[in-house]
Design a protein around this motif. Structure first.
Motif, PDB file in Angstrom:
ATOM      1  N   ASN A   1       0.549  -1.805   0.062  1.00  0.00           N
ATOM      2  CA  ASN A   1       0.225   0.507   0.482  1.00  0.00           C
ATOM      3  C   ASN A   1       1.272   1.189   0.170  1.00  0.00           C
ATOM      4  O   ASN A   1       0.238   1.861   0.880  1.00  0.00           O
ATOM      5  CB  ASN A   1      -1.274  -0.361   1.218  1.00  0.00           C
ATOM      6  CG  ASN A   1      -1.964  -0.666   1.038  1.00  0.00           C
ATOM      7  OD1 ASN A   1      -2.467  -1.697   0.194  1.00  0.00           O
ATOM      8  ND2 ASN A   1      -2.232  -1.359   2.654  1.00  0.00           N
TER       9      ASN A   1
ATOM     10  N   SER B   1       1.076   3.938  -1.412  1.00  0.00           N
ATOM     11  CA  SER B   1       0.021   5.445  -1.795  1.00  0.00           C
ATOM     12  C   SER B   1      -0.785   5.288  -0.296  1.00  0.00           C
ATOM     13  O   SER B   1      -0.929   6.509  -0.989  1.00  0.00           O
ATOM     14  CB  SER B   1      -0.789   5.620  -2.464  1.00  0.00           C
ATOM     15  OG  SER B   1      -2.110   4.419  -2.069  1.00  0.00           O
ATOM     16  N   PHE B   2      -0.202   4.921   0.689  1.00  0.00           N
ATOM     17  CA  PHE B   2      -1.491   5.202   1.806  1.00  0.00           C
ATOM     18  C   PHE B   2      -0.477   6.669   2.508  1.00  0.00           C
ATOM     19  O   PHE B   2      -0.025   5.581   3.843  1.00  0.00           O
ATOM     20  CB  PHE B   2      -2.066   3.967   2.841  1.00  0.00           C
ATOM     21  CG  PHE B   2      -2.940   3.665   2.461  1.00  0.00           C
ATOM     22  CD1 PHE B   2      -3.653   4.096   0.209  1.00  0.00           C
ATOM     23  CD2 PHE B   2      -3.428   2.237   2.784  1.00  0.00           C
ATOM     24  CE1 PHE B   2      -4.319   2.534   0.456  1.00  0.00           C
ATOM     25  CE2 PHE B   2      -4.405   0.783   2.122  1.00  0.00           C
ATOM     26  CZ  PHE B   2      -5.046   1.467   0.837  1.00  0.00           C
TER      27      PHE B   2
ATOM     28  N   ALA C   1      -5.754   1.636   5.766  1.00  0.00           N
ATOM     29  CA  ALA C   1      -5.735   3.043   4.765  1.00  0.00           C
ATOM     30  C   ALA C   1      -5.316   4.279   6.272  1.00  0.00           C
ATOM     31  O   ALA C   1      -5.587   5.570   5.081  1.00  0.00           O
ATOM     32  CB  ALA C   1      -6.882   3.226   3.740  1.00  0.00           C
TER      33      ALA C   1
ATOM     34  N   ARG D   1      -6.783  12.973  -4.843  1.00  0.00           N
ATOM     35  CA  ARG D   1      -6.276  12.363  -6.213  1.00  0.00           C
ATOM     36  C   ARG D   1      -7.459  11.746  -7.445  1.00  0.00           C
ATOM     37  O   ARG D   1      -7.924  11.680  -7.206  1.00  0.00           O
ATOM     38  CB  ARG D   1      -5.111  11.488  -5.833  1.00  0.00           C
ATOM     39  CG  ARG D   1      -4.069  11.605  -4.707  1.00  0.00           C
ATOM     40  CD  ARG D   1      -3.900   9.821  -3.788  1.00  0.00           C
ATOM     41  NE  ARG D   1      -3.321  10.079  -2.613  1.00  0.00           N
ATOM     42  CZ  ARG D   1      -2.512   9.226  -2.302  1.00  0.00           C
ATOM     43  NH1 ARG D   1      -3.167   8.161  -2.225  1.00  0.00           N
ATOM     44  NH2 ARG D   1      -1.180   9.682  -1.134  1.00  0.00           N
TER      45      ARG D   1
ATOM     46  N   ALA E   1      -2.056   5.071  -6.366  1.00  0.00           N
ATOM     47  CA  ALA E   1      -2.256   5.746  -6.188  1.00  0.00           C
ATOM     48  C   ALA E   1      -3.746   5.536  -7.188  1.00  0.00           C
ATOM     49  O   ALA E   1      -4.878   5.559  -7.424  1.00  0.00           O
ATOM     50  CB  ALA E   1      -2.579   6.958  -5.457  1.00  0.00           C
TER      51      ALA E   1
ATOM     52  N   ARG F   1      -5.699   1.869  -7.769  1.00  0.00           N
ATOM     53  CA  ARG F   1      -6.909   1.599  -6.096  1.00  0.00           C
ATOM     54  C   ARG F   1      -7.800   2.675  -6.889  1.00  0.00           C
ATOM     55  O   ARG F   1      -7.700   3.895  -6.553  1.00  0.00           O
ATOM     56  CB  ARG F   1      -6.129   2.193  -4.871  1.00  0.00           C
ATOM     57  CG  ARG F   1      -7.313   1.937  -3.875  1.00  0.00           C
ATOM     58  CD  ARG F   1      -6.074   1.930  -2.080  1.00  0.00           C
ATOM     59  NE  ARG F   1      -5.715   0.123  -2.547  1.00  0.00           N
ATOM     60  CZ  ARG F   1      -5.759  -1.080  -2.024  1.00  0.00           C
ATOM     61  NH1 ARG F   1      -7.500  -0.284  -1.963  1.00  0.00           N
ATOM     62  NH2 ARG F   1      -5.814  -2.063  -1.674  1.00  0.00           N
TER      63      ARG F   1
ATOM     64  N   SER G   1     -12.408   5.903  -3.403  1.00  0.00           N
ATOM     65  CA  SER G   1     -11.752   5.996  -2.110  1.00  0.00           C
ATOM     66  C   SER G   1     -11.696   5.326  -0.627  1.00  0.00           C
ATOM     67  O   SER G   1     -12.754   4.921  -0.260  1.00  0.00           O
ATOM     68  CB  SER G   1     -12.604   7.155  -1.245  1.00  0.00           C
ATOM     69  OG  SER G   1     -12.069   8.230  -2.672  1.00  0.00           O
TER      70      SER G   1
ATOM     71  N   HIS H   1      -6.509   7.345   1.528  1.00  0.00           N
ATOM     72  CA  HIS H   1      -6.212   7.582   0.377  1.00  0.00           C
ATOM     73  C   HIS H   1      -7.559   8.217  -0.306  1.00  0.00           C
ATOM     74  O   HIS H   1      -8.697   7.280  -0.421  1.00  0.00           O
ATOM     75  CB  HIS H   1      -6.070   6.552  -0.593  1.00  0.00           C
ATOM     76  CG  HIS H   1      -6.391   5.592  -2.069  1.00  0.00           C
ATOM     77  ND1 HIS H   1      -5.643   6.450  -2.903  1.00  0.00           N
ATOM     78  CD2 HIS H   1      -7.440   5.337  -3.011  1.00  0.00           C
ATOM     79  CE1 HIS H   1      -5.975   6.252  -4.540  1.00  0.00           C
ATOM     80  NE2 HIS H   1      -7.019   4.983  -3.649  1.00  0.00           N
TER      81      HIS H   1
ATOM     82  N   ARG I   1      -9.569   9.175  -3.813  1.00  0.00           N
ATOM     83  CA  ARG I   1      -9.847   9.594  -4.918  1.00  0.00           C
ATOM     84  C   ARG I   1     -10.770  10.337  -5.748  1.00  0.00           C
ATOM     85  O   ARG I   1     -12.521   9.900  -5.572  1.00  0.00           O
ATOM     86  CB  ARG I   1      -9.511   8.261  -5.992  1.00  0.00           C
ATOM     87  CG  ARG I   1      -8.141   7.338  -5.901  1.00  0.00           C
ATOM     88  CD  ARG I   1      -7.550   8.251  -7.311  1.00  0.00           C
ATOM     89  NE  ARG I   1      -7.854   7.955  -8.186  1.00  0.00           N
ATOM     90  CZ  ARG I   1      -8.112   6.715  -9.423  1.00  0.00           C
ATOM     91  NH1 ARG I   1      -7.105   6.324  -9.203  1.00  0.00           N
ATOM     92  NH2 ARG I   1      -8.788   7.022 -10.240  1.00  0.00           N
TER      93      ARG I   1
END
Lengths: 250, 208, 646
Positions: free
Chosen positions: C260, C262-263, C441, C526, C582, C585, C588, C592, C594
């Motif tokens: 993970n 991007s977390f 997350a 993101r 990111a 995945r 959201s 994280h 989105r």
């Protein structure tokens, strides 16, 4: 703001050092002291010169890595803060600032403004702990501690091990540092069990490492970024004397 | 160090007490009587050695500590610090050294003369004593000596001001309630002792 | 795809750890002496693990980048440490701490790990108290608690605003005791450059002595990485200057999977950015949200006037203030979890209600608390934080509200580990922030200290034995083996390459540029195009770095620029992996967010059907796309729900 810096430069422990003049321009008064040095270093790197080495890490006044003897005072002119918390608004435009490393025999210079403070670790290794292993301990609330004692212990435990006390002391004494640890454990029931051995071992190690003696000038308290009180030194003296008086000959 | 210091402080009190007798009795009878007692009482005589030992111990320890302290900072700062809180504490070795020189001269002037030299006797109703008082009075008629004496005592005062409370701290006698009082007491004590000792030559110089 | 085995023990949730311990392999005392363990890092996880290994009788070597183990960045944690003691009698339990942590992590953490964490949380408090850690106490002499975000109970133990410091000093004292005893050997001012793998197992490391530049080889039977997080990839973060992701990155490139990446946790209460010379950001403890109320002006014209300096916050009347957290989340109010609070602040600022000269700040106001409790109570609770704020911002927070803004604080992602905290390289373990494990997350406040100490004091001392039990016949490793030669050569070549570039831009310039890309495109919010753009931009920046960076001096000296260059070179690769993760995945969850996946009222929208997994990235080679492996998360014991703090 524009400033003249006189910085101690010393290539390595064995070499001779000297104060070197640097001019820095357009420093924001909102910048921290270390950020001002970053600006200087970035310029030195661009110009192909050797940047000034100094210890720093958390930059929020808790890790104890930053040092610097600024205009004759450890951590600069403000009270109760470390160098990384010192901001340039504290200085005047055009001012000359002298920056030197901590000076003490047990703190040899490594390079420029970096000094070796491993002596402090050695003192802690001599007894700055409660000798228990992981596991097998009683429930946390099984050891009630008066709030006042817990607070006193916390006051002492706030020490960040930066060495400003040694740097400030005209005798380069480490008494405030050592006493902060001794005192923390002396007031807590967990620490009382080994109190006698602890104080004697830690003091012996401190002396062996070549720190000076305490003559009660109290410069340490005045310069301690965590404002640790010299009453802890008195407590250590008390602990030490009573330990010496009553401990058995082995 | 601290114990020796505190011991010397107690000696100072006795010394001052006796000296002040000069001012209360211009005939010097009281003073000479006291001096005689001090010089002849066997217990005091014995104590003299203890006192002597106290001085030596205090001095030796002071010098050793200072040497260690200088050694602890082999490279000095270029820009001197000014963060010391207790100002006189910076100069203990200096004030101590001057007081030591004073002590030697003082010894030569009084103690050695009294012990080994010849001092005229004086007879009062109460008896005949060596006229030590006269020696004091005569010495203090010399302006230069008075100035030297006064300066030395002032430095002693500074030495005491730090030393008094410092001794308590070194012995671990620190308490949120009593420490401020001890510090105050130390300062008051130093001022009184200094004034007391200084008063004697000044009074003698100007009014005897 | 590789089948990832998390090695979760059988049995009911509450019995898994007990079962594991009952059946694991152990090493007898005489064999422990013959086994060496390397621990990299001296923070809470590293110091506690090393001390515990030493106590057990193993031969331990510990490495730290600082001059003393006590300076590791755990020291800076302020607020507290959670434990399920239920001392305040307010309904806490192991299960509730477990549940809050799983929910706080937005159902992206492993049930079994989190339950174990909650289970041993109580032992941690006992252990620390026995060490003499001066936790805050009530007048009756018993321990005091306070509340933190994401919980409805008070379970946070604290030592003023310096809990991390006190816990680290506790672990440091235990470590010092072992160093004195000789069971642990401490190597200060060493930075790990490479992992040495022999026949598929981690057997040593290559380090650089930061004073002499000497490259050293060290061997052991097992290696524990406790090197913290990689938040400094953003350049500006609350991490310390030396905190870095290089050790983690090096083991990733040697075959450990990265979980993970991007977390990232963006902490809502930091002091806002104020200039381009700025080197780092300062956190204001989450505990402030116990008594502080967060607001922005209700009307844009007020916000504008404040930004221009025409109005002061104290001049805005109550009915013209928007306490947006209390408005949006009445149940948790100002104590919503960090990700929620951060996003809400960003939302207000993006909408034009931000304050401060940049418009990128919100108020944290203590006026009500001071009125209600008195200044002295607030001072006792937060005095040191208020002082810290005043020193930096030059404003008195007792009189005018604090200005805060979110900043990068913690990385939930990290080296992928199984239930035993072992990575995909046998013999390599990862603990504390360096691993990806327990926070899913989003991490709840006061849980990082809990996890670091749990891993170090109570998990690794067991699980590492399970690994070492069959290593007792393996003799000590010589460091002249070809694997050591190769690893050292790789490290040296990289350093020589960096020194030889002699370009025109400083390391910090590149780091700052990377940080801006990360913050703008891979930050709090993101979206697909941004992430794709970020990947290209990072690749370009990386190329430029290797052509144009200027690293002065040589290797054989104190050379902080070289240290930074080595780290930034790794960030330039790690940043890309974060963006990739990111991008993949498409939901959201927690930290994280989105933009494409949100509910109507702007809350994170998970996609449990497709994304209830841990992404475990596998390195495939220089400039090759990494491979995504998935560890499915199975929730056997709790119901997965939409997180709701309303």
């Amino acid at each position: 703001m524009d400033l003249t810096l006189k910085i101690w430069r010393q290539a390595s422990a064995g070499e001779k050092g000297k104060l070197v003049d640097y001019q820095v321009q357009n420093i924001s008064s909102e910048a921290s002291f270390l950020e001002m040095l970053d600006v200087l270093n970035e310029r030195l790197v661009r110009e192909g010169e050797d940047p000034v080495a100094f210890d720093h890490d958390c930059r929020e006044g808790i890790c104890g890595a930053c040092s610097l003897y600024i205009n004759g005072r450890p951590h600069g002119p403000d009270k109760g803060i470390t160098t990384c918390q010192l901001h340039m608004r504290r200085f005047k435009d055009g001012e000359t600032i002298v920056i030197e490393p901590w000076r003490a025999k047990p703190f040899p210079v490594i390079k420029d403004l970096m000094v070796d403070r491993s002596a402090f670790d050695e003192i802690i290794q001599a007894g700055g702990y409660v000798s228990i292993n992981t596991g097998g301990v009683p429930d946390a609330n099984a050891i009630p501690i008066p709030k006042r004692d817990a607070d006193t212990a916390m006051d002492a435990a706030a020490c960040i091990g930066c060495g400003a006390c040694v740097a400030a002391c005209k005798n380069a004494s480490a008494m405030l540092f050592v006493s902060a640890k001794v005192s923390q454990f002396a007031v807590l029931p967990q620490g009382k069990i080994e109190a006698r051995e602890r104080v004697q071992n830690m003091v012996a190690k401190m002396d062996e490492l070549g720190f000076g003696n305490c003559t009660n000038t109290y410069a340490c308290e005045a310069e301690c970024p965590k404002e640790i009180s010299v009453s802890h030194i008195a407590r250590m003296n008390r602990e030490y004397l009573s330990a010496k008086l009553v401990s058995q000959i082995e | 160090m601290s114990l020796a210091g505190l011991f010397l402080i107690s000696f100072l009190v006795v010394h001052l007490g006796i000296n002040l007798l000069i001012l209360f009795d211009k005939s010097l009878e009281l003073f000479n009587q006291a001096a005689h007692f001090m010089a002849t009482n066997p217990l005091i005589q014995l104590f003299q050695y203890v006192l002597f030992f106290g001085f030596i111990l205090h001095i030796i320890l002071g010098v050793v500590l200072q040497l260690q302290n200088w050694a602890a900072r082999p490279v000095r700062y270029q820009k001197k610090g000014y963060s010391e809180q207790s100002y006189f504490s910076k100069f203990m070795i200096h004030t101590g050294a001057i007081v030591f020189i004073f002590l030697i001269i003082h010894f030569a002037n009084f103690f050695v003369k009294a012990k080994f030299g010849h001092i005229d006797s004086i007879t009062y109703d109460s008896g005949t004593y060596e006229n030590l008082g006269l020696l004091v009075v005569e010495l203090f008629r010399d302006g230069a000596y008075v100035i030297f004496y006064v300066i030395a005592i002032l430095l002693l005062g500074f030495h005491l001001d730090h030393g008094f409370q410092s001794a308590f701290q070194s012995l671990g006698l620190n308490h949120s309630r009593y420490t401020p009082f001890i510090k105050g007491l130390g300062t008051v004590f130093s001022i009184l002792v200094t004034l007391g000792f200084i008063a004697i030559p000044l009074v003698i110089y100007f009014s005897f | 795809m590789v089948k990832l085995d998390a090695k979760i023990p059988q049995g009911p949730l509450a019995e898994k750890w007990t079962n594991y311990k009952a059946h694991q392999n152990l090493v007898n005392p005489s064999n422990k002496r013959r086994l060496d363990i390397i621990v990299v890092g001296t923070g809470l996880a590293g110091a506690s693990a090393a001390a515990s290994f030493g106590e057990m009788g193993f031969n331990v070597k510990v490495f730290g980048i600082h001059d003393s183990p006590r300076r590791a960045h755990s020291i800076a944690a302020q607020g507290g440490i959670n434990a399920a003691k239920n001392y305040p009698n307010d309904g806490d339990s192991v299960y509730r701490l477990f549940y809050d942590t799983i929910k706080g992590g937005d159902y992206r953490a492993r049930e079994a790990n989190v339950y174990r964490l909650a289970e041993v949380s109580n032992n941690i408090i006992d252990q620390c108290v026995a060490q003499g850690v001066p936790f805050a106490r009530e007048y009756g002499g018993l321990l005091d608690n306070r509340s933190f975000g994401g919980a409805q109970v008070s379970r946070t133990f604290y030592a003023r605003g310096q809990t991390g410091q006190q816990l680290l000093l506790g672990a440091y004292s235990a470590l010092s005791k072992e160093i004195k005893k000789g069971s642990v050997k401490m190597f200060t001012r060493r930075e790990m450059l490479e992992l040495v793998v022999i026949e598929g197992r981690a057997r040593g490391i290559i380090v650089r002595d930061l004073i002499t530049g000497k490259i050293e080889r060290h061997s052991a039977h097992a290696v524990v990485l406790a090197t913290g997080g990689y938040g400094n990839v953003f350049f500006l973060s609350t991490n310390a200057m030396a905190s870095n992701g290089s050790a983690a990155w090096k083991v990733y490139k040697k075959g450990a999977f990265f979980g993970n990446p991007s977390f990232t946790q963006i902490h809502p209460t930091c002091i806002p950015v104020h200039g381009d010379y700025q080197s780092k950001l300062t956190l204001m403890s989450e505990s402030l949200r116990n008594d502080g109320r967060i607001w922005v002006p209700k009307h844009k014209e007020d916000a504008e006037k404040i930004r221009k300096g025409e109005l002061k916050p104290t001049q805005i009347p109550e009915d013209r203030r928007d306490y947006y957290l209390e408005r949006r989340y009445p149940a948790f109010g100002n104590l919503v979890p960090r990700d929620v609070a951060s996003r809400a602040a960003k939302e207000r600022c993006d909408a034009g209600y931000g304050i401060g000269s940049t418009g990128l700040a919100v108020y944290l106001d203590f006026e009500d608390a001071i009125k209600r409790l008195g200044k002295h109570v607030i001072e006792a609770r937060y005095g040191n934080l208020f002082q810290m704020y005043e020193k930096i911002v030059d404003e008195n927070p007792y009189e005018t509200p604090m200005m805060i803004y979110p900043a990068v604080h913690y990385t939930m992602g990290g080296i992928w580990v199984d239930y035993e905290l072992q990575t995909t390289i046998p013999g390599l373990f990862a603990a504390g922030e360096a691993n990806f494990s327990d926070h899913g997350a989003n991490r709840l406040g006061a849980s990082a200290l809990m996890q670091g100490l749990s891993d170090g004091y109570f998990v690794l001392p067991y699980t590492i034995q399970n690994y070492l039990a069959d290593q007792i016949r393996v003799p000590r490793f010589e460091t002249n083996l070809p694997e050591f030669e190769e690893a050292e050569k790789a490290a040296k070549e990289r350093i020589e390459k960096l020194l030889a570039i002699n370009g025109t831009e400083t390391v910090d310039t590149f780091h700052r540029r990377l940080g801006l890309i990360m913050w703008d495109l891979v930050g709090m919010s993101r979206k697909k195009e941004d992430l794709e753009k970020a990947i290209t931009m990072i690749q370009e920046l990386r190329k430029e770095f290797w052509k144009n960076v200027k690293v002065p001096g040589k290797n054989e000296m104190v050379n902080p620029e070289l240290e930074k260059a080595i780290r930034v070179a790794d960030y330039l690769e790690l940043g890309e992996l974060m963006a990739r993760d990111a991008l993949v995945r498409e939901e959201s969850c927690g930290g994280h967010f989105r933009e494409e996946y949100q509910t109507e009222d702007g809350e994170a929208l998970r996609d449990d059907k497709n994304f209830t997994y841990v992404s475990a990235w596998e390195y495939t080679g220089e400039d090759k796309e990494p491979k995504l492996n998935k560890e499915p998360l199975v929730f056997e014991f709790i119901e997965v729900k939409q997180r709701n703090y309303k």
